[in-house]
Scaffold this motif. Structure first.
Motif, mmCIF file in Angstrom:
data_model
loop_
_atom_site.group_PDB
_atom_site.id
_atom_site.type_symbol
_atom_site.label_atom_id
_atom_site.label_comp_id
_atom_site.label_asym_id
_atom_site.label_seq_id
_atom_site.Cartn_x
_atom_site.Cartn_y
_atom_site.Cartn_z
ATOM 1 N N ARG A 3 -4.420 58.728 -60.694
ATOM 2 C CA ARG A 3 -5.731 58.586 -61.325
ATOM 3 C C ARG A 3 -6.573 57.550 -60.598
ATOM 4 O O ARG A 3 -7.789 57.708 -60.476
ATOM 5 N N ALA A 4 -5.941 56.506 -60.108
ATOM 6 C CA ALA A 4 -6.674 55.486 -59.351
ATOM 7 C C ALA A 4 -7.212 56.081 -58.049
ATOM 8 O O ALA A 4 -8.363 55.829 -57.676
ATOM 9 N N LEU A 5 -6.401 56.873 -57.378
ATOM 10 C CA LEU A 5 -6.855 57.518 -56.144
ATOM 11 C C LEU A 5 -7.977 58.521 -56.423
ATOM 12 O O LEU A 5 -8.940 58.611 -55.660
ATOM 13 N N ASN A 6 -7.859 59.245 -57.539
ATOM 14 C CA ASN A 6 -8.902 60.202 -57.901
ATOM 15 C C ASN A 6 -10.221 59.492 -58.201
ATOM 16 O O ASN A 6 -11.287 59.947 -57.785
ATOM 17 N N ALA A 7 -10.155 58.383 -58.913
ATOM 18 C CA ALA A 7 -11.373 57.633 -59.246
ATOM 19 C C ALA A 7 -12.024 57.061 -57.993
ATOM 20 O O ALA A 7 -13.253 57.094 -57.851
ATOM 21 N N GLN A 8 -11.212 56.550 -57.092
ATOM 22 C CA GLN A 8 -11.755 56.013 -55.841
ATOM 23 C C GLN A 8 -12.375 57.123 -55.001
ATOM 24 O O GLN A 8 -13.460 56.948 -54.423
ATOM 25 N N THR A 9 -11.719 58.254 -54.935
ATOM 26 C CA THR A 9 -12.235 59.385 -54.172
ATOM 27 C C THR A 9 -13.538 59.893 -54.788
ATOM 28 O O THR A 9 -14.496 60.183 -54.071
ATOM 29 N N PHE A 10 -13.571 59.965 -56.113
ATOM 30 C CA PHE A 10 -14.794 60.415 -56.790
ATOM 31 C C PHE A 10 -15.964 59.479 -56.490
ATOM 32 O O PHE A 10 -17.063 59.935 -56.182
ATOM 33 N N GLY A 11 -15.739 58.166 -56.576
ATOM 34 C CA GLY A 11 -16.803 57.200 -56.285
ATOM 35 C C GLY A 11 -17.319 57.342 -54.864
ATOM 36 O O GLY A 11 -18.526 57.280 -54.618
ATOM 37 N N SER A 12 -16.416 57.552 -53.937
ATOM 38 C CA SER A 12 -16.821 57.732 -52.543
ATOM 39 C C SER A 12 -17.605 59.023 -52.357
ATOM 40 O O SER A 12 -18.628 59.050 -51.663
ATOM 41 N N LEU A 13 -17.148 60.094 -52.989
ATOM 42 C CA LEU A 13 -17.812 61.390 -52.833
ATOM 43 C C LEU A 13 -19.195 61.411 -53.479
ATOM 44 O O LEU A 13 -20.083 62.136 -53.013
ATOM 45 N N VAL A 14 -19.399 60.616 -54.523
ATOM 46 C CA VAL A 14 -20.737 60.537 -55.129
ATOM 47 C C VAL A 14 -21.720 59.960 -54.120
ATOM 48 O O VAL A 14 -22.826 60.491 -53.920
ATOM 49 N N VAL A 15 -21.321 58.880 -53.451
ATOM 50 C CA VAL A 15 -22.201 58.245 -52.468
ATOM 51 C C VAL A 15 -22.409 59.164 -51.259
ATOM 52 O O VAL A 15 -23.542 59.364 -50.809
ATOM 53 N N ILE A 16 -21.339 59.728 -50.747
ATOM 54 C CA ILE A 16 -21.441 60.621 -49.593
ATOM 55 C C ILE A 16 -22.251 61.863 -49.956
ATOM 56 O O ILE A 16 -23.085 62.334 -49.170
ATOM 57 N N GLY A 17 -22.053 62.392 -51.156
ATOM 58 C CA GLY A 17 -22.805 63.558 -51.612
ATOM 59 C C GLY A 17 -24.290 63.266 -51.757
ATOM 60 O O GLY A 17 -25.133 64.109 -51.419
ATOM 61 N N ALA A 18 -24.632 62.081 -52.258
ATOM 62 C CA ALA A 18 -26.043 61.700 -52.368
ATOM 63 C C ALA A 18 -26.675 61.587 -50.981
ATOM 64 O O ALA A 18 -27.807 62.032 -50.763
#
Length: 171
Positions: A3-18
């Motif tokens: 879950r920690a890896l998923n949350a970190q990946t999600f946060g990164s993908l939000v910025v990269i996606g924006a």
């Protein structure tokens, strides 16, 4: 840990996606300057990215012809690092994403200039879709940043406990 890896990946993908979205909308505007939706996206939603593209911004080097391609590659790398469960790689990307989001917010706020009003009513200066986008980027990337640091601190603590067990004395 997953879950920690998923949350970190999600946060990164939000910025990269924006970032990818901002680059895609800029490319769309260049290709179809008559599109009102492309103008809206560039002037309202992705306005912070427009501020970062200015030559005086230290972030302007991140933008250019190949920026969209680089964003897509970085998103794929982020997903691959997550799939491999490479904790340090996921954390490093999460930390870089937070730094980029913070720098983008600083460039956006810094180029707005001082707010002035000739009214007794409060000025609603920071609102709208660009503010929402910055808030989501900063929030999700800060969460990823914090989780990465807490995860490593907890890992270090558990390693110390295994290396130096506390003896239990019988009464």
């Amino acid at each position: 840990m997953s879950r920690a890896l998923n949350a970190q990946t999600f946060g990164s993908l939000v910025v990269i996606g924006a970032f990818a979205g901002a680059e895609a909308s800029a490319a769309w505007l260049a290709a179809a300057p008559g599109s009102s939706l492309a103008w809206y996206l560039n002037l309202a939603v992705f306005r912070p990215f427009e501020a970062a593209r200015v030559e005086t911004s230290p972030l302007h080097v991140l933008f250019g012809i190949d920026a969209l391609r680089y964003a897509i590659v970085l998103a794929l790398i982020t997903l691959a690092v997550r799939a491999l469960r490479f904790r340090f790689g996921v954390a490093a990307i999460a930390n870089l994403s937070f730094v980029f989001a913070a720098a983008l917010a600083y460039a956006w706020l810094g180029l707005r200039g001082p707010l002035q009003a000739v009214s007794l009513k409060p000025v609603a200066a920071i609102q709208g879709p660009d503010f929402a986008m910055i808030t989501v980027m900063l929030g999700s990337s800060f969460l990823a940043f914090a989780i990465s640091h807490l995860s490593f601190a907890m890992h270090i603590r558990s390693e110390r406990r295994r290396s130096f067990p506390i003896p239990h004395h019988a009464p």
